[in-house]
Design an enzyme around this catalytic site. Structure first.
Site, PDB file in Angstrom:
ATOM      1  N   PRO A  18      13.321  70.212  28.094  1.00  0.00           N
ATOM      2  CA  PRO A  18      13.421  68.849  27.566  1.00  0.00           C
ATOM      3  C   PRO A  18      12.275  68.601  26.604  1.00  0.00           C
ATOM      4  O   PRO A  18      11.114  68.848  26.931  1.00  0.00           O
ATOM      5  CB  PRO A  18      13.286  67.982  28.833  1.00  0.00           C
ATOM      6  N   GLN A  72      16.605  64.392  32.285  1.00  0.00           N
ATOM      7  CA  GLN A  72      15.213  64.276  32.709  1.00  0.00           C
ATOM      8  C   GLN A  72      14.791  62.817  32.708  1.00  0.00           C
ATOM      9  O   GLN A  72      14.944  62.115  31.712  1.00  0.00           O
ATOM     10  CB  GLN A  72      14.250  65.063  31.815  1.00  0.00           C
ATOM     11  N   CYS A  89       4.610  65.634  30.994  1.00  0.00           N
ATOM     12  CA  CYS A  89       4.372  65.146  29.639  1.00  0.00           C
ATOM     13  C   CYS A  89       3.021  64.444  29.559  1.00  0.00           C
ATOM     14  O   CYS A  89       2.737  63.541  30.347  1.00  0.00           O
ATOM     15  CB  CYS A  89       5.482  64.195  29.225  1.00  0.00           C
ATOM     16  N   GLY A 126       6.356  77.661  28.761  1.00  0.00           N
ATOM     17  CA  GLY A 126       5.118  77.625  28.009  1.00  0.00           C
ATOM     18  C   GLY A 126       4.869  78.872  27.189  1.00  0.00           C
ATOM     19  O   GLY A 126       4.633  79.944  27.739  1.00  0.00           O
ATOM     20  N   GLY A 127       4.956  78.761  25.870  1.00  0.00           N
ATOM     21  CA  GLY A 127       4.581  79.847  24.979  1.00  0.00           C
ATOM     22  C   GLY A 127       5.486  81.063  24.989  1.00  0.00           C
ATOM     23  O   GLY A 127       5.101  82.125  24.498  1.00  0.00           O
ATOM     24  N   GLY A 144      11.096  76.512  25.120  1.00  0.00           N
ATOM     25  CA  GLY A 144      10.857  75.221  24.506  1.00  0.00           C
ATOM     26  C   GLY A 144      10.896  75.300  22.994  1.00  0.00           C
ATOM     27  O   GLY A 144      11.958  75.370  22.380  1.00  0.00           O
TER      28      GLY A 144
END
Length: 338
Positions: free
Chosen positions: A20, A73, A103, A215-216, A236
């Site tokens: 999201p 979400q 977030c 992440g990454g 993402g």
């Protein structure tokens, strides 16, 4: 087999998901991503529980049936409001409700939800329990490994223990801390170092729980490597800025050789979709902005981007702009970079 084990096995089919992302993963983005992968789980942008309850629900929650499986979400910290918003989301047809505990934006902090909830894991657990009592679909959580000066070892364990005890079906972990003081939301996506090992250790400690990592992660090779340690991988910015990576997800999940993707058909599907959106009062740019990075690395990609970034935003722009942009791309130059 216990009821929890059955639900976990059901959820295990979501080995790859698209994260999201606020201002990015709207309904047009999700429709586009669904054309690239049939098996990845898609997520909405975060929607605040109060907005779900009191706002324009069709505008906030409406989606195309082709987006399934798709998760809503929610942002919030009041268990009763989260439960009501979850009920509304379930009634709209969502396949999952996810609680945002990751977030770091200023507006999220001011509403006492998002990453700052890492500091109040008991409240997060209460929210999960309330949503689980309200709906029959899976309830999940997306979090960070910690915030500010928290030690990620105990902080993540405490949160995970609490949400699973409350009935959570899965925990997706962005493998960075969030610094609520001193870093902007954008900086929080890059500056705090990634710590995949911390998420791996959580999975090793909780082998019977669904733990996903985020992440990454940029390429499918990295996704395969992470799946040796955790249950799911959430893509993402890679999925958004270089969406071609999604065309290999289904074959990877089925352990099959990658197939040539029919980009010509994709453009026609998106042109038809854009035409319907324009006919309902929308603009081509609402759709095309999510497609700009599709041909990253191919000959003609720059011209493709130029057309979508300029012509698609002109007054009266129609679906033919997508076809014109596609015509500039040399698909024979497609590499294996994805």
């Amino acid at each position: 087999m216990t009821e929890y084990e059955k639900k976990r096995n059901d959820y295990n089919r979501f080995r790859v998901s698209v994260a999201p992302m606020m201002d990015w993963t709207d309904r047009h983005c999700r429709f586009f991503h669904r054309q690239l992968t049939r098996k990845a789980l898609l997520y909405t942008e975060m929607v605040v529980a109060d907005a779900v309850i009191h706002g324009a629900r069709e505008r906030l929650l409406g989606f195309d049936a082709c987006e399934h499986p798709v998760a809503l979400q929610l942002g919030g910290s009041d268990p009763a409001k989260l439960a009501e918003a979850a009920r509304i989301g379930e009634a709209f047809g969502y396949d999952e409700i996810n609680l945002n505990v990751g977030c770091p934006s200023d507006r999220v902090q001011s509403g006492t939800f998002g990453a700052c909830l890492m500091k109040t894991p008991g409240l997060v657990a209460e929210g999960v329990a309330a949503m689980k009592d309200a709906v029959k679909i899976p309830v999940t959580v997306k979090c960070r490994i910690g915030v500010d000066d928290q030690d990620p070892e105990p902080a993540l364990d405490v949160l995970a223990d609490g949400v699973f005890a409350a009935g959570a079906d899965a925990l997706w972990v962005h493998a960075r801390k969030a610094w609520l003081e001193g870093l902007s939301p954008k900086e929080n996506r890059d500056i705090p170092p990634l710590d995949y090992g911390r998420v791996y250790r959580l999975k090793a400690r909780m082998p019977d729980r669904f733990i996903g990592i985020n992440g990454g992660i940029l390429k499918l090779e990295e996704t395969r490597a992470h799946l040796e340690h955790v249950d799911g991988v959430m893509l993402g910015r890679a999925a958004y800025h270089t969406p071609g990576v999604l065309t290999g997800v289904d074959a990877m999940l089925q352990d099959e050789p990658a197939q040539d993707f029919d980009f010509a058909r994709l453009i026609e599907v998106m042109a038809d979709y854009a035409g319907r959106h324009i006919a309902s009062g929308g603009r081509l740019g609402h759709v095309s902005r999510h497609m700009v990075g599709l041909f990253h690395g191919l000959a003609g990609a720059r011209r493709y981007r130029q057309i979508l970034s300029t012509d698609a935003n002109k007054p009266g722009a129609g679906p033919q702009v997508l076809r014109d942009a596609f015509a500039a791309v040399d698909l024979t130059s497609r590499s294996e970079a994805a």
